[in-house]
Write a protein that holds these residues in place. Structure first.
Motif, short mmCIF file in Angstrom:
data_model
loop_
_atom_site.label_atom_id
_atom_site.label_comp_id
_atom_site.label_asym_id
_atom_site.label_seq_id
_atom_site.Cartn_x
_atom_site.Cartn_y
_atom_site.Cartn_z
N ASN A 21 0.70 -1.13 -0.11
CA ASN A 21 0.11 -0.08 -0.11
C ASN A 21 0.68 1.06 -0.12
O ASN A 21 0.20 2.28 0.19
N THR A 22 2.19 1.20 -0.15
CA THR A 22 2.95 2.29 -0.36
C THR A 22 2.47 3.18 -1.50
O THR A 22 2.48 2.72 -2.80
N ASN A 23 2.29 4.48 -1.35
CA ASN A 23 2.25 5.43 -2.51
C ASN A 23 3.23 6.08 -3.02
O ASN A 23 3.81 6.97 -2.36
N ASP A 24 4.03 5.52 -3.94
CA ASP A 24 5.19 6.04 -4.70
C ASP A 24 4.98 7.10 -5.75
O ASP A 24 6.00 7.69 -6.29
N GLN A 25 3.65 7.78 -5.85
CA GLN A 25 3.40 8.78 -6.63
C GLN A 25 3.03 10.18 -5.56
O GLN A 25 2.27 10.89 -6.23
N TYR A 26 3.36 10.18 -4.57
CA TYR A 26 2.82 11.29 -3.66
C TYR A 26 3.41 12.44 -3.89
O TYR A 26 4.89 12.44 -4.08
N GLN A 27 3.00 13.57 -4.57
CA GLN A 27 3.47 14.71 -5.16
C GLN A 27 3.06 15.85 -4.34
O GLN A 27 2.04 16.17 -3.88
N THR A 28 4.31 16.74 -4.03
CA THR A 28 3.98 18.03 -3.18
C THR A 28 4.52 19.19 -4.12
O THR A 28 5.67 19.24 -4.69
N LEU A 29 3.67 20.44 -4.04
CA LEU A 29 4.24 21.54 -4.82
C LEU A 29 4.98 22.39 -4.23
O LEU A 29 5.13 22.52 -2.81
N THR A 30 6.31 22.41 -5.05
CA THR A 30 7.48 23.13 -4.13
C THR A 30 7.63 24.63 -4.85
O THR A 30 8.16 25.29 -4.10
N ASP A 31 7.07 24.78 -6.09
CA ASP A 31 7.39 26.17 -6.56
C ASP A 31 6.01 26.56 -7.41
O ASP A 31 5.72 26.06 -8.56
N PRO A 32 5.15 27.43 -6.72
CA PRO A 32 3.87 27.62 -7.25
C PRO A 32 4.18 28.37 -8.51
O PRO A 32 3.19 28.30 -9.30
N VAL A 33 5.10 29.24 -8.83
CA VAL A 33 5.36 30.01 -10.05
C VAL A 33 5.58 29.04 -11.13
O VAL A 33 5.02 29.09 -12.36
N THR A 34 6.62 28.03 -11.14
CA THR A 34 7.07 27.31 -12.17
C THR A 34 6.01 25.93 -12.23
O THR A 34 6.47 25.08 -13.15
N LYS A 35 5.26 25.88 -10.98
CA LYS A 35 4.37 24.63 -11.01
C LYS A 35 5.18 23.32 -11.16
O LYS A 35 5.15 22.19 -11.67
N THR A 36 6.14 23.27 -10.23
CA THR A 36 7.33 22.11 -10.15
C THR A 36 6.62 21.43 -8.85
O THR A 36 6.59 21.90 -7.79
N TYR A 37 6.66 20.13 -9.00
CA TYR A 37 6.30 19.13 -7.83
C TYR A 37 7.28 18.19 -7.79
O TYR A 37 8.25 17.76 -8.55
N THR A 38 7.48 17.64 -6.24
CA THR A 38 8.53 16.56 -6.03
C THR A 38 7.81 15.51 -5.90
O THR A 38 6.65 15.54 -4.92
N THR A 39 8.26 14.24 -6.10
CA THR A 39 7.60 13.01 -5.95
C THR A 39 8.47 12.11 -4.86
O THR A 39 9.60 12.11 -4.81
N ARG A 40 7.61 11.47 -3.95
CA ARG A 40 8.06 10.77 -2.92
C ARG A 40 7.18 9.64 -2.51
O ARG A 40 5.96 9.47 -2.99
N SER A 41 7.80 8.63 -1.93
CA SER A 41 6.95 7.63 -1.39
C SER A 41 6.25 8.05 -0.16
O SER A 41 7.15 8.70 0.91
#
Length: 896
Positions: A358-378
């Motif tokens: 059940n680990t979610n390997d696609q969990y994404q967090t918004l890091t830069d709202p201007v460039t719409k950059t997301y980081t992915t982590r488990s």
């Protein structure tokens, strides 16, 4: 008895290493840099695990320990059991706006090949279907569309089609329900389930998840402050300062109330999305959350079943019983030698399983709202935490066969205190106090005694005490105390007028309260009705025999007047004379069955309370358990050996030049024998060759004929001497012997004919099946393997066949018959030919294979040139063209 699969030991060791390597345990994660010689600790833990997982781990007398394994969020040090739904929401980013369709994803700016922002999760859709068919629905719809709806005093009658759509649907649904109930005797069919898939966007604005997380963290903060002030309260009590004691008590109540309030709010986040009128209503989100939580619990149950026994499953945890020698805790030391890290091994196994599936390997967090950059982590915020072990867990049984009672149990700590009580009548408001007091005295008695018999004997003493009270009609207690024991209470949620014609004990009590107190006392809702059940009027339902307890607190004359009126009696109206003692005894007996007698019978203990009889279905189960002729399991025939004994025997075998230990190897004939085969003379089996001399078929037939003639003559002489009218029984016995001899003579003659036919077939080079069966004693070594197969061939020719099943094969016209002959099941190929008849006015010898036949045709048809054709399926397919040509001829008729 606990059972452990051998291959599970290696899996347990592997998961231990995986768990330590991944550092998923919270203490190890928080002190990851302070670990001392991690690999050495892993090896020592594995050695300890191997030592505990020995041959003698799961024995019959193994001590059992009860555990509670529950869900908890891993994002806080102070973990607390929470609803699984909130945890799933956090690590799946499962919120109503995140549920997207393919159309939404197609129009999204982040829709690129190989995207990782969409996670597909399964959920189960469940629908209820009316019993009516589609044709019934259209018929009812057409019928109701031609009707007029009755109008009110202001409005005139209107057509059904003039009503709003919602009213039309409600009326049509109501009409459909009534039709199903009348035509099919039920409204709904069995529910239909379907596994569906929902897409969850990992980049959606996470306001809903952030709200859940903030409430969770704030609750943990309040629980931490609650623990702090509980410590201050203990210090204040030690010093005796009354001002500080009062202040600490107030703060404990405050923070405990705040954390409970936040817990209720957290639980309502899931329920909110299922409310159709809610702004963030989402059936898909609710389905994903519940299905994921159910799979986690089911996988945990499968894992627990390999090492122990699951007892109770809930939405956020699992109660289980594990062996006392199963690894429990591992303690590690850090470099500073001050801080110790302790992990619970049952919790380790379940957490590895949850993380793997059940680990979610696609969990994404918004890091830069201007460039719409997301980081992915488990992310996996769901982990199990363990409570226990506990000393005992009491689970009631159901009075109906094959049904289990859910969410009802009592758990005790090692010191005998009650840890948790759920679902029993003792915790419900308005229940019969007699049963409440009975359960309050009963539960701790399960801790008495060292055997099951002693335990149930202590429990039975409590049950017998309260049964004696009802049998003696409460002569040892006062009237007020008796009324307190047998009275029940119910609070009416509506006013008495709103209940209309409904019947219940509460409604009858409210009406009778209005009878002698006035209607003004019962006009409002929330009325508390306290009543007892009377035995009069006889033959009426229980709901019509409820008598308010308040009547017994009035003056004696008023009490007698109303009791005689309600019970319709003119004799004595004492409390004990009007109580329905059989009703209360049945209620108490039902509680005793669930908690005492039925569980005792399931554990092979005789009925500890004989006055409470077992249900009919339980008698059958008890007989099956005690049946000495019942088929045993294969595991019951073996017992486990001690690991030390096995090693010692292996050493002895090596020292004695690999001589096999006679204590381990026994003769097959001595299997399951109390006496060992080495203590007495072992049987010697010798094999002799069969003699070449044998009687010929002619000699055997002559001997058989002579014996049959002699027996027939004896039977005729006896039948002549016995008169049917004088001694009918003797005459019948003589006839039976005669019939038996006749049957055996015919059978021997049939075997002789088969032997002669076999000899003829052998002369022509045909198969020698029957000749081998007849002359099977001719071969040498009659006790070998070849004789075993010859005996089967003989049995096929001489014995009756008991056909078990006929199975068609892949080849047309051929079947396989499973038959039983002489106790042996065999598979015999059977070829069924295709037989049909051709009636032609002209001869057909050259056109189609067959032979002439003389038969009477059906329906009085005239027989010209009638041919009987019997061919197998392959030949029939080959001759299909000729048969088609024959069928085209008007002068040819074909019938089967």
């Amino acid at each position: 008895m606990f059972l452990l699969k051998v291959q599970f030991v290696s899996q347990v060791k592997f998961e231990l290493r995986v768990k330590f390597d991944s550092c998923r345990v919270n203490p190890l994660r928080n002190a990851r840099n302070d670990e001392m010689n991690k690999q050495k600790l892993i090896y020592s833990a594995e050695e300890e695990l191997e030592a505990k997982l020995g041959f003698d781990l799961f024995s019959e007398g193994e001590k059992r320990l009860g555990w509670l394994l529950t869900f908890a969020s891993s994002s806080s040090e102070d973990q607390e059991t929470n609803k699984v739904y909130g945890c799933v929401d956090l690590y799946f980013v499962s919120q109503p706006p995140s549920i997207v369709t393919d159309e939404v994803c197609t129009a999204c700016d982040f829709n690129r090949p190989g995207k990782t922002c969409l996670r597909k999760l399964e959920w189960v859709w469940r629908g209820e279907i009316f019993m009516a068919k589609k044709s019934d629905y259209y018929h009812l719809k057409k019928q109701i569309e031609s009707e007029f709806v009755d109008g009110t005093e202001i409005q005139l009658a209107r057509s059904f089609l003039d009503l709003p759509k919602t009213d039309q649907q409600l009326r049509l649904k109501d009409r459909l329900k009534k039709y199903c109930q009348k035509a099919y005797k039920r409204v709904l069919d069995k529910p239909v389930t379907e596994v569906r898939e929902a897409g969850i966007c990992m980049r959606e604005n996470s306001f809903y998840v952030d709200t859940v997380r903030s409430f969770r963290d704030r609750r943990y903060e309040y629980k931490g402050l609650d623990k702090v002030w509980k410590g201050k309260l203990s210090e204040a009590k030690a010093t005796g300062n009354s001002i500080k004691i009062q202040e600490a008590q107030d703060m404990v109540v405050l923070y405990d109330s705040l954390q409970l309030a936040h817990k209720c709010i957290l639980n309502s986040f899931y329920e909110y999305v299922l409310r159709k009128g809610a702004r963030w209503y989402s059936m898909e989100m609710a389905g994903v959350v519940t299905y994921t939580g159910a799979k986690i619990i089911q996988n945990a149950r499968l894992l627990v079943e390999k090492i122990g026994k699951p007892l109770e499953l809930d939405t956020d945890g699992i109660w289980c019983a594990l062996p006392g020698s199963f690894p429990e805790n591992f303690t590690f030391k850090t470099r500073d030698m001050k801080k110790k890290l302790t992990i619970s091994y049952p919790c380790v196994m379940l957490n590895v399983d949850v993380a793997r599936n059940n680990t979610n390997d696609q969990y994404q967090t918004l890091t830069d709202p201007v460039t719409k950059t997301y980081t992915t982590r488990s992310e996996c915020s769901i982990e199990f935490e363990v409570d226990g072990p506990y000393k005992a867990m009491i689970l009631p049984a159901s009075k109906e066969e094959g049904i289990l009672i859910k969410k009802r149990y009592a758990v005790f700590n090692d010191d005998g205190t009650l840890a948790e009580l759920k679902g029993f009548e003792i915790k419900r408001r308005g229940e019969l106090k007699l049963i409440k007091v009975f359960q309050a005295e009963l539960f701790d008695k399960f801790l008495h005694g060292s055997t099951l018999e002693e335990c149930y004997s202590a429990v039975a003493s409590v049950a017998n005490h309260w049964l004696d009270l009802l049998d003696n009609q409460g002569t040892d207690i006062a009237d007020s105390e008796l009324l307190d024991y047998i009275s029940e209470s119910s609070t009416m949620s509506k006013s008495l007028a709103d209940y209309g014609g409904q019947k219940s004990c509460a409604v009858t009590t409210a009406k009778r309260l209005a009878d002698f107190l006035g209607d003004a006392m019962v006009k409002d809702k929330g009325l508390r009705c306290q009543y007892i059940v009377a035995c009069e009027p006889k033959g009426t339902p229980v709901s019509e025999r409820a008598v308010p307890v308040a009547i017994f607190e009035t003056e004696p004359e008023i009490m007698k007047f109303y009791v005689r009126k309600w019970c319709k009696i003119s004799s004595d109206v004492g409390i004990r004379s009007i109580i329905d003692w059989s009703y209360y005894k049945q209620r108490l007996s039902s509680a005793i069955q669930k908690i005492v007698t039925i569980p005792a019978a399931m554990q092979k203990v005789s009925n500890p309370v004989p006055r409470v009889a077992h249900p009919d279905w339980l008698h059958k189960k008890v007989r099956e358990k005690e049946d000495k002729f019942r088929q045993k399991k294969l595991a019951d025939m073996f017992s486990s050996l001690k690991k030390d004994n096995v090693l010692k025997r292996n050493d002895d075998a090596v020292e004695s030049n690999k001589v096999t230990d006679k204590e381990n190897v026994e003769d097959l004939e001595d299997f399951r024998n109390n006496k060992s085969s080495i203590k007495g003379p072992r049987p010697v089996v010798r094999c002799y060759e069969a003699s070449n001399k044998r009687n010929s078929v002619e000699n055997i037939s002559e001997i058989n004929l002579q014996q049959s003639d002699n027996s027939e003559k004896e039977n005729q002489m006896q039948s002549k001497t016995v008169d049917k009218n004088v001694d009918y029984q003797g005459w019948l016995e003589t006839k039976k012997r005669k019939w038996k001899d006749t049957l055996s003579r015919r059978k021997k003659q049939r075997f002789d004919r088969l032997g002669n036919a076999t000899a003829t077939n052998n002369a022509h080079g045909l198969p020698r099946l029957l000749s081998q069966a007849e002359n099977h004693k001719e071969a040498k070594g009659g006790t070998g393997v070849s004789s075993y197969f010859r005996r089967q061939e003989v049995a096929l020719t001489r014995c009756h066949w008991q056909i078990v099943q006929l199975v068609p094969s892949s080849q047309s016209g051929q079947f396989f018959a499973w038959i039983v002959v002489e106790g042996i099941m065999l598979k015999i190929p059977v070829t069924v030919p295709r037989v049909f008849y051709i009636n032609s006015k002209a001869p057909l010898e050259d056109k189609f294979p067959g032979r002439r036949a003389s038969k009477i045709l059906p329906h009085g048809r005239h027989s010209y040139n009638l041919y009987e054709v019997s061919i197998d399926e392959d030949q029939f397919k080959t001759e299909s063209k000729n048969l088609t040509a024959l069928l085209a001829d008007p002068e040819v008729e074909v019938s089967t």
